[in-house]
Enzyme design. Sequence first.
Site, PDB file in Angstrom:
ATOM      1  CG  ASP A  64      -0.109 -15.765  -7.973  1.00  0.00           C
ATOM      2  OD1 ASP A  64      -0.979 -15.037  -7.482  1.00  0.00           O
ATOM      3  OD2 ASP A  64       1.050 -15.837  -7.527  1.00  0.00           O
ATOM      4  CB  THR A  97      -3.108 -11.175  -5.553  1.00  0.00           C
ATOM      5  OG1 THR A  97      -3.114 -12.542  -5.945  1.00  0.00           O
ATOM      6  CG2 THR A  97      -1.959 -10.949  -4.615  1.00  0.00           C
ATOM      7  CB  THR A  98      -7.479 -13.267  -7.872  1.00  0.00           C
ATOM      8  OG1 THR A  98      -6.258 -13.900  -8.244  1.00  0.00           O
ATOM      9  CG2 THR A  98      -8.408 -13.252  -9.065  1.00  0.00           C
ATOM     10  CG  ASP A 396      -0.189 -17.721  -3.197  1.00  0.00           C
ATOM     11  OD1 ASP A 396       0.566 -16.763  -3.016  1.00  0.00           O
ATOM     12  OD2 ASP A 396      -0.921 -17.845  -4.200  1.00  0.00           O
TER      13      ASP A 396
END
Length: 548
Positions: A64, A97-98, A396
């Site tokens: 994550d 987020t990545t 998520d």
Amino acid sequence: MMMGGGRPVIVLNQNTKRESGRKVQLQNINAGKVIADVIRTCLGPRSMLKMLMDPMGGIVMTNDGNAILREITVQHPAAKHMIEIARTQDEEVGDGTTSVVILAGEMLAVAEQFLDAKMHPIVVIQAYRQALEDALEILEKDLSIPLDLEDESKMVDVIRSCIGTKFMGQYGDLACKIALKAVKTIAVEAGGKVEVDVKKWARIEKVPGGSIEDCCVLDGVMFNKDVTHPRMSRRIEKPRVILLDCPLEFKKGESQTDVEISADADFSKMLQLEEDYVKAQCADLIALKPDLIITEKGVSDLAQHYLSKANISVIRRVRKSDNNRISRASGATIVNRTDEIREEDVGTGVGLFEVKKIGDEYFTFLTGCTDPKACTVLLRGPSKDLLNEVERNLQDALAVARNLRLSPAIVAGGGAVEMAVSQALQEKAKSIKGVKQWPYTALAHALEVIPRTLTQNCGGNIIRLLTNLRAKHAAGHKMFGVNGESGELADMQELKIWEPLAVKLQVYKTAVETAVLLLRIDDIVSGSKKMKDDIGGGAMPTEESMMQ
């Protein structure tokens, strides 16, 4: 910085380090690229895990992006800002987020050539801003597909494709159903708008033991407490519930309180007053004939005696957040004073109150609620590390389910939407006059970093695949992207890989705004002592120098 004659004046002393101009811009770009490279391998279903060790000896194993960046310590201010955008993305939409860090790093990297060519950063920024506006318009008008909230199978497809890259991907159906049920339970319509506050009303309770298949959403709440007295009933069907925010004991005086006692009888009288106060409190409660009393504060032995005699179960020192959830699930009102309780404050919406022992600990379950607008997700698993990772993945999934309920629109995943937006922007760039056309086109090319990274992470042939993908999109096949499992071209509609439109819009906005902000910096003034490495060389930061 000092104020002198009404104007801020920068005072440079021997400990102040000042760097400006092109060197700072290149350092910022380099810092952005380093942070993006750290989590580049965490994108897609074939992503790698990172093992992080904190100073206390704790270990985190995750892919994550936000969890990884949260644990990393960096020195460079631009690198700190890159970490901050992952947190922003997580708080806003809970996913992507990545992607946002990889995109922001790439957008900074493609700007380097224009700074080398002595183009003014403001020109690059204007082109980026224009490209962002056009990209958002293309996403909303041309590439988004409206979603029917009643079509549960489509909703499950979207959530599964979002968590398919995570550890919970192998338990996809279970995680999707948990997320959908939890969000459906806590969704409330107010003033024509749907409100879904996952953090406040859906609590995730991790209990080691059992298997991951035992995870479930309770139609009510659970918390880690037991009744205060062993004689109290641990199972009550359809209980009448009273919730308190006050102690059931005599209020102790503050540290300044003085009591003067002149005779033995005075001390007995004082104790009698305390007893009478507690007895009056209990009488107020018993008059309403509750079966269960839950308070956030303490309960004295005397109060326990009176209440257990009246066959009432008591739970004390419950968290404020848990009490709010119980209030929403049971229909009870939290009361601050026992003498103010009325019949309508008593909650009757709970089907079953039960205290169960799981492992070594006791847990209170309030389930079978008629209309629970709050819920608890119970997670079971073999180890704490695994449960922590499952919780991150489930957060998520819950965020995706929430986004879909708030804005029901989706776009194709697997890099398909990035390639489609990239093609559309390259077409629009031809109509832009002047030097702005070059940074505008560069940003369009930067979007291709997502399909490129997906291919790279599963060992595909990057050049061949991207060439074929461009050709497909040029021929009008907008749904084609990268199959993250095999590294081959695939139709995302057939693979059922979708992403919420809200997440994509937020990724693009955050990535471009971050790149713009870092490109506008041309001066760094630091009041701290120079690092030993920088005294001699003044070299650009390396990965080692930025990360501890």
